[in-house]
Design a protein around this motif. Structure first.
Motif, mmCIF file in Angstrom:
data_model
loop_
_atom_site.group_PDB
_atom_site.id
_atom_site.type_symbol
_atom_site.label_atom_id
_atom_site.label_comp_id
_atom_site.label_asym_id
_atom_site.label_seq_id
_atom_site.Cartn_x
_atom_site.Cartn_y
_atom_site.Cartn_z
ATOM 1 N N MET B 44 15.894 3.796 17.063
ATOM 2 C CA MET B 44 16.105 3.488 15.637
ATOM 3 C C MET B 44 16.494 2.028 15.411
ATOM 4 O O MET B 44 17.009 1.665 14.361
ATOM 5 C CB MET B 44 17.155 4.428 15.059
ATOM 6 C CG MET B 44 16.612 5.843 14.917
ATOM 7 S SD MET B 44 17.782 6.992 14.240
ATOM 8 C CE MET B 44 18.673 7.461 15.701
ATOM 9 N N SER B 45 16.286 1.221 16.437
ATOM 10 C CA SER B 45 16.476 -0.220 16.264
ATOM 11 C C SER B 45 15.469 -0.918 17.170
ATOM 12 O O SER B 45 14.882 -0.282 18.044
ATOM 13 C CB SER B 45 17.911 -0.626 16.624
ATOM 14 O OG SER B 45 18.236 -0.144 17.899
ATOM 15 N N GLY B 46 15.282 -2.206 16.962
ATOM 16 C CA GLY B 46 14.288 -2.936 17.738
ATOM 17 C C GLY B 46 12.893 -2.744 17.174
ATOM 18 O O GLY B 46 12.714 -2.190 16.087
ATOM 19 N N ALA B 49 11.679 0.738 15.948
ATOM 20 C CA ALA B 49 12.672 1.452 15.126
ATOM 21 C C ALA B 49 12.035 2.490 14.209
ATOM 22 O O ALA B 49 12.620 3.548 13.949
ATOM 23 C CB ALA B 49 13.476 0.460 14.301
ATOM 24 N N SER B 50 10.831 2.210 13.739
ATOM 25 C CA SER B 50 10.229 3.115 12.745
ATOM 26 C C SER B 50 9.996 4.511 13.323
ATOM 27 O O SER B 50 10.084 5.502 12.609
ATOM 28 C CB SER B 50 8.928 2.531 12.198
ATOM 29 O OG SER B 50 7.939 2.561 13.178
ATOM 30 N N LEU B 53 13.416 6.315 13.213
ATOM 31 C CA LEU B 53 13.956 6.379 11.850
ATOM 32 C C LEU B 53 13.169 7.361 10.986
ATOM 33 O O LEU B 53 13.740 8.049 10.143
ATOM 34 C CB LEU B 53 13.969 4.986 11.213
ATOM 35 C CG LEU B 53 15.108 4.089 11.700
ATOM 36 C CD1 LEU B 53 14.938 2.666 11.185
ATOM 37 C CD2 LEU B 53 16.465 4.628 11.285
ATOM 38 N N VAL B 54 11.860 7.428 11.211
ATOM 39 C CA VAL B 54 11.064 8.396 10.445
ATOM 40 C C VAL B 54 11.543 9.814 10.765
ATOM 41 O O VAL B 54 11.700 10.647 9.873
ATOM 42 C CB VAL B 54 9.550 8.221 10.741
ATOM 43 C CG1 VAL B 54 8.756 9.394 10.209
ATOM 44 C CG2 VAL B 54 9.038 6.940 10.116
ATOM 45 N N TYR B 57 14.997 10.259 8.997
ATOM 46 C CA TYR B 57 14.880 10.445 7.550
ATOM 47 C C TYR B 57 14.243 11.801 7.210
ATOM 48 O O TYR B 57 14.638 12.456 6.247
ATOM 49 C CB TYR B 57 14.060 9.316 6.919
ATOM 50 C CG TYR B 57 14.655 7.932 7.066
ATOM 51 C CD1 TYR B 57 16.037 7.734 7.075
ATOM 52 C CD2 TYR B 57 13.845 6.797 7.200
ATOM 53 C CE1 TYR B 57 16.575 6.458 7.221
ATOM 54 C CE2 TYR B 57 14.391 5.521 7.331
ATOM 55 C CZ TYR B 57 15.745 5.366 7.350
ATOM 56 O OH TYR B 57 16.272 4.113 7.483
ATOM 57 N N ARG B 89 17.621 3.202 21.386
ATOM 58 C CA ARG B 89 16.994 1.882 21.526
ATOM 59 C C ARG B 89 15.792 1.899 22.481
ATOM 60 O O ARG B 89 15.428 0.888 23.071
ATOM 61 C CB ARG B 89 18.001 0.822 21.967
ATOM 62 C CG ARG B 89 19.114 0.556 20.937
ATOM 63 C CD ARG B 89 20.006 -0.596 21.346
ATOM 64 N NE ARG B 89 19.318 -1.869 21.310
ATOM 65 C CZ ARG B 89 19.163 -2.620 20.221
ATOM 66 N NH1 ARG B 89 19.674 -2.223 19.073
ATOM 67 N NH2 ARG B 89 18.504 -3.751 20.278
ATOM 68 N N ASP B 268 0.617 4.754 8.497
ATOM 69 C CA ASP B 268 1.161 4.689 7.132
ATOM 70 C C ASP B 268 0.224 3.854 6.264
ATOM 71 O O ASP B 268 -0.079 2.707 6.595
ATOM 72 C CB ASP B 268 2.556 4.072 7.160
ATOM 73 C CG ASP B 268 3.172 4.017 5.775
ATOM 74 O OD1 ASP B 268 3.255 5.073 5.132
ATOM 75 O OD2 ASP B 268 3.535 2.920 5.329
ATOM 76 N N TYR B 306 12.573 12.650 0.827
ATOM 77 C CA TYR B 306 12.444 11.622 1.857
ATOM 78 C C TYR B 306 12.593 10.242 1.219
ATOM 79 O O TYR B 306 13.274 9.364 1.742
ATOM 80 C CB TYR B 306 11.084 11.742 2.555
ATOM 81 C CG TYR B 306 10.905 10.775 3.703
ATOM 82 C CD1 TYR B 306 11.136 11.172 5.015
ATOM 83 C CD2 TYR B 306 10.526 9.441 3.478
ATOM 84 C CE1 TYR B 306 10.991 10.282 6.070
ATOM 85 C CE2 TYR B 306 10.386 8.553 4.517
ATOM 86 C CZ TYR B 306 10.606 8.973 5.817
ATOM 87 O OH TYR B 306 10.477 8.087 6.860
ATOM 88 N N GLU B 312 11.796 4.632 0.566
ATOM 89 C CA GLU B 312 10.367 4.636 0.264
ATOM 90 C C GLU B 312 9.677 5.666 1.154
ATOM 91 O O GLU B 312 10.165 6.014 2.231
ATOM 92 C CB GLU B 312 9.737 3.259 0.470
ATOM 93 C CG GLU B 312 9.771 2.775 1.894
ATOM 94 C CD GLU B 312 9.219 1.372 2.066
ATOM 95 O OE1 GLU B 312 8.169 1.053 1.487
ATOM 96 O OE2 GLU B 312 9.831 0.595 2.815
ATOM 97 N N TRP B 313 8.529 6.158 0.711
ATOM 98 C CA TRP B 313 7.781 7.165 1.469
ATOM 99 C C TRP B 313 7.055 6.509 2.644
ATOM 100 O O TRP B 313 6.642 5.357 2.564
ATOM 101 C CB TRP B 313 6.776 7.884 0.566
ATOM 102 C CG TRP B 313 5.833 8.773 1.319
ATOM 103 C CD1 TRP B 313 4.483 8.664 1.404
ATOM 104 C CD2 TRP B 313 6.184 9.929 2.104
ATOM 105 N NE1 TRP B 313 3.968 9.667 2.185
ATOM 106 C CE2 TRP B 313 4.993 10.451 2.636
ATOM 107 C CE3 TRP B 313 7.400 10.559 2.415
ATOM 108 C CZ2 TRP B 313 4.969 11.580 3.454
ATOM 109 C CZ3 TRP B 313 7.366 11.687 3.243
ATOM 110 C CH2 TRP B 313 6.162 12.183 3.748
ATOM 111 N N ASN B 314 6.939 7.255 3.726
ATOM 112 C CA ASN B 314 6.197 6.796 4.887
ATOM 113 C C ASN B 314 5.265 7.938 5.310
ATOM 114 O O ASN B 314 5.746 9.028 5.634
ATOM 115 C CB ASN B 314 7.178 6.454 6.020
ATOM 116 C CG ASN B 314 6.496 5.794 7.201
ATOM 117 O OD1 ASN B 314 5.325 6.027 7.464
ATOM 118 N ND2 ASN B 314 7.245 4.962 7.905
#
Lengths: 286, 402
Positions: B44-46, B49-50, B53-54, B57, B89, B268, B306, B312-314
């Motif tokens: 969730m970083s670097g 991260a996406s 994080l997705v 979320y 990470r 996306d 979400y 925002e939506w992904n």
């Protein structure tokens, strides 16, 4: 072959902007700014925000990135680096501070701009043919702006009073202080200029390759490779390092599978540093 | 002096009162029911991260939807859902300490993630030690094949996607020559090998099989120059991150490439539109439940939640909606004892089935995977393929994993 030369030239110009900012900060402050890539990243994200969310012209975004990140750089220098370097007895303290600021900026960007890759459409459309090679108009535009900026920065550093003070500071801090130069102000300005250059590079490249909150470390790594090749703290060396890395990448990708290119670059870098640890243009005494 | 002392006393008392209130809030909030903790572990970083994080979320959005209804009913009792997230990470050492924290210290038995083969492999001994179930978004067969039995795949694997895409494009779009351009990491290379094997089996001409790029590359022009030179009909991008795919596409198009692209990972559309612009059409990739023509009202509500959680939506989240819903439904079926005892959850796997709440059409969700793993260790999510057209994802095929 034409394609390799074009790819190498464009990569070199982009890298030169990044390396120039890092080397300015290193030469003036003697600080290895591990947050340089994060400043590049924030510059790109500011341009994205100004152009996409606020629908303002690209030039405004680029100016906002340079001024905003430059101001952040100056604030960091005055509020953090100057204090730590004034009180710390070990050089590692400033390095650790730089690493800490890199994490801080990365997480702030993640929080403010989200996790997605951000980019803006090309400023100019179209692709030129040069012999058998392709040259997208947007890349040509970024290349030209990068070269212009490099010329402007070099002219500033070599031909203005402040630039001369910066170079004097890089050569001998004590002597520069004794000559009546306001060292604190020049250091702060130099740090800000380095940060602004990183942000400008990020702002230019967001229309080519985009940025995300986590890209900073990769950019910093490349910047450090460049200044190690060229010679830490030498402006000409940073530019030379950028050209060497840009063409090494372009030639490597043309001749070898992708994964081998950076393997060769790192092995060559290690071998080179064993023979000439100060880099091509660096002085053996530092 | 006296004034300043009493002011200090007032400040101190106010601070204590504020602290007491803040500390007390969770007790009041959860006083009515029990809490069901679900772990979420991932990068969730670097630069990546996406990916994590997705997942985070998506889990939080699902939890919010259930909590709005008062929680989930398991064995006649309502449980509030709490998502406990740990960032690894993308570093296996941190994955190990993160799973120790979730499964050991927090006592959580159901964890969503992590995101890559390497990190998922490092969870296995800890999951087995605590008898916990984890839902990695990784495709290494060894994670899901006996003697391993604690991992359940929450998506469609690359070796299931690649043959489906290649076969479809061979039959319907006349694709004959394929080039593979892979990210130089464990997932990218193993997905590439699966893709090359599938293409060879179908009799396609693999014109480029060894083009790779480093995870930190930002300029794909030099890499794509060589690939486009070989004039493929299709450029396959195994395990390409949503941040890289549009850049790879744009570089190829700027070099004059007019063929198709394909990817076995979720993408996306907003990122593709922003990064590739007019060059963003012609990408066939794995889709989730989010395209307008197939999604249900429940999926609409999920998207809304979400967006509230993430800002925002992904579209990538459309492929990550299933894990938590299936965990919750299977726990409902297994009963409250399964919250702390994953053996009861495992027993449910064989016969578990629920209506897929995310699709408009009537379809069921169950566990599958016998064909690839010899046991049911995969959520049977629909194999949705989409194509980018005019800045939108269009569903071109819906299939199923056997």
């Amino acid at each position: 072959m034409e394609q390799v030369i074009i790819n190498g030239a464009i990569l070199s110009a982009n890298y030169a902007l990044i390396a120039l900012g890092l080397t300015l900060i290193f030469s003036i402050m003697n600080v290895l700014n591990f947050a340089h890539g994060q400043m590049f990243m924030i510059g790109g994200l500011v341009v994205y925000w100004v152009c996409t969310v606020y629908q303002m012209p690209y030039g405004v975004g680029l100016a906002a990135a340079a001024i905003g990140v430059g101001a952040v750089g100056m604030a960091m220098e005055r509020g953090l680096f100057q204090r730590v370097m004034g009180s710390a007895t070990r050089e590692e303290n400033s390095m650790l501070l730089a690493v800490g600021t890199a994490f801080l900026l990365e997480n702030a960007a993640l929080y403010l701009f989200g996790e997605k890759q951000r980019g803006i459409p090309p400023m100019v459309q179209g692709v030129y043919r040069i012999g058998s090679a392709f040259l997208p108009a947007n890349r040509l535009m970024v290349f030209v702006i990068s070269l212009l900026l490099i010329v402007v920065v070099l002219s500033f550093v070599y031909y203005t009073r402040t630039g001369r003070a910066m170079r004097a500071l890089a050569q001998d801090r004590a002597a520069t202080t004794l000559m009546g130069v306001d060292v604190g102000r020049i250091s702060m300005f130099g740090f800000g200029l380095g940060a602004a250059l990183a942000a400008t590079a990020g702002g230019l490249l967001i229309s080519v390759s985009g940025v995300n909150a986590g890209i900073g470390t990769a950019i910093s790594t490349k910047a450090f490779i460049m200044i190690m090749i060229g010679g830490a703290g030498v402006i000409g060396g940073a530019l030379l390092g950028a050209v060497v890395l840009g063409f090494a990448e372009a030639i490597g990708y043309a001749l070898f599978p992708g994964s081998v290119t950076y393997l060769i670059i790192f092995v060559a870098l290690i071998a080179f540093l064993l023979v000439r640890p100060q880099g091509i243009m660096g002085k053996p005494w530092g | 002096m006296k004034n300043s002392k009493s002011r200090r006393t007032i400040i101190k008392l106010s601070t204590y009162a504020l602290l007491a209130t803040v500390v007390g809030i969770p007790n009041f909030a959860f006083a009515d029911g029990k809490t069901l903790k679900i772990g979420q572990l991932g990068v969730m970083s670097g630069a990546e991260a996406s990916w994590g994080l997705v997942n985070k979320y998506a889990a939080e959005a699902t939890a919010a939807m259930w909590n709005e209804k008062g929680g989930i009913d398991i064995g006649g009792e309502k449980y509030k859902i709490e998502i406990v997230s740990v960032d690894d990470r993308n570093d296996p050492k941190l994955t190990v300490s993160g799973s120790e924290r979730l499964m050991g210290q927090e006592g959580i038995r159901y964890v969503i993630g992590p995101n890559t083969d390497v990190t998922a492999t490092s969870v296995r001994p800890i999951a087995e030690k605590y008898n916990a179930i984890y839902f990695p978004y990784a495709s290494s067969r060894s994670l899901f094949t006996q003697p391993a039995e604690n991992a359940v795949m929450g998506m469609v694997a690359s070796y299931q996607v690649a043959p489906a895409i290649l076969e479809l494009l061979q039959k319907e779009r006349g694709v004959k020559k394929v080039a593979f351009v892979a990210r130089n990491d464990s997932d990218g290379l193993s997905n590439r090998d699966d893709g090359v094997a599938a293409a060879t089996k179908l009799g396609l001409d693999v014109v480029v099989a060894d083009a790779t790029y480093e995870p930190n590359v930002t300029d794909f022009f030099p890499i794509m120059s060589n690939v486009v030179d070989k004039a493929p009909d299709l450029i396959f991008l195994p395990a390409s991150a949503p941040s890289n795919t549009p850049l790879l596409m744009r570089a190829a198009r700027e070099l004059g490439y007019t063929g198709l692209f394909a990817s076995d990972s979720g993408q996306d559309i907003k990122v593709i539109k922003e990064m590739a612009g007019e060059y963003g059409d012609g990408l066939i990739s794995i889709g989730g439940a989010s395209t307008p023509e197939i999604r249900s009202q429940y999926m609409d509500a999920f998207i809304e939640n979400y967006t509230k959680v993430a800002g925002e939506w992904n579209d990538e989240a459309g492929t990550k909606v299933y894990a938590l819903e299936v965990i919750l439904a299977a726990l409902q079926a297994a009963g409250p004892a399964a919250i702390d005892d994953a053996s009861l959850f495992k027993k449910q796997i064989a016969d578990f089935s629920m209506r897929n709440p995310f699709l408009k059409a009537d379809s069921t969700l169950s566990f599958t995977g016998e064909a690839d793993y010899g046991q049911k260790r995969q959520i049977g999510v629909p194999l949705v393929l989409t194509e980018t057209k005019g800045g939108e994802f269009v569903t071109i095929s819906i299939g199923a994993v056997k």
